[in-house]
Scaffold this active site. Sequence first.
Site, mmCIF file in Angstrom:
data_model
loop_
_atom_site.group_PDB
_atom_site.id
_atom_site.type_symbol
_atom_site.label_atom_id
_atom_site.label_comp_id
_atom_site.label_asym_id
_atom_site.label_seq_id
_atom_site.Cartn_x
_atom_site.Cartn_y
_atom_site.Cartn_z
ATOM 1 C CB CYS A 96 47.073 40.201 29.638
ATOM 2 S SG CYS A 96 45.218 39.249 29.978
ATOM 3 C CB SER A 97 49.119 44.811 28.553
ATOM 4 O OG SER A 97 48.457 44.317 27.169
#
Lengths: 206, 191
Positions: A96-97
């Site tokens: 996600c990052s």
Amino acid sequence: MKKRSHTRGLACLVLAAAVCLLAPRPASAVSEMFKGKIYNPGHLKPIDSVAVLKVGDPAPDFTLPSIQGPRVTLSEYRGKKNVVISFVPAAWTPVCSDQWPGYNIVRDLFEAHDAVLLGITVDNLPTLYAWTQEMGGVWFPVLSDFWPHGQVATRYGVLRSDGVSERAIFIIDKKGIVRYIHVHDINKRPPLEDIIGALQRIQGGS
Amino acid sequence: MRRCFFTVVLAVGLLGCALVPSPGTAQDGGVPQVGDVFPDLMLPAPQAPALREYLGVGPGASFSVNQVDADVVVVEIFSMYCPYCQREAPVVNEFYGLSQRKSKPGKTVKILGIGVGNSQFEVEVFRKKYQVPFPLIADGDYRVYQLLGQTRTPHFIVVKRSADGSRRVIYSQAGSFGDPEAFFHKLVGDR
């Protein structure tokens, strides 16, 4: 008989080792920006939800709070913009990052297709605020589906059994119709060209 | 008994496939460190003739870092999705410009980027966004990333050629390399 059993056991062991070594390893690159701040949940079941929407369905409307301040309602874009919804499972995790910061540099690509991007997770607002600040801020609305927990993710059929959402992309056209759905393997990032290609097809009327 | 024998042969064969590295590539030995030989892994050669000429690679479809025609080769492990890489892009471009102006015989410096987990499309997005003038190679399936030890991005690895032609890593660090001019002189040994 005993020797045969041992041989079979040995074969199974070697076979298992080979399969493990040949299996694709999950990978995501973590930016130095997040040094020491990422929680790695390990390899997860690729998809853990049951689809409830299909292309052609009216998009379920929702209103969610955003880290930018105002609450965002999907139907407010009707007749004005195509809407790309990016569900990601959780803040401060590796893949996600390594996803939204990329969308941060392609605002022009979304705008060229008359589209807005809405990022949604089931995290609460303070967490989302801190996480996106670590990215240097983002241009698109980041919405919290924290309470009632995962209600929007549930209506879109992407809430997993552990309470986080899938990694999924939905594209809603200006008439409020779902035109693209891709629930991606949670362990991998969807390629940007898939999203842009879908927007091109929607804009081209196909 | 016969079925068991074939199972053993199949299993050993599969294990062998898994353990033996592909020809021309290195095994995952972690991030190359100062003093190491850079793994001789093959990268797809750029399509653009100007970029091929810059690297000094021939007409082949692939090349290795150790074949780049330069005394010092800077390899940037980056990602379009990495905010740090995005922030550093102008600094890295400045380093490229500096190296083009200041390189001289015996002290030539070249740079290339490897976009880990990035498709060709994503690498091109990064190139256009930051007007990157040097070669950027897509590593869409993380193959190179895994072979280079899965470091955080950006990570700069510098390989230097000695008088005898051998090449060793002289710099390997995640994060910014700092001032481009100071970095350049450090690499060519002027200071």
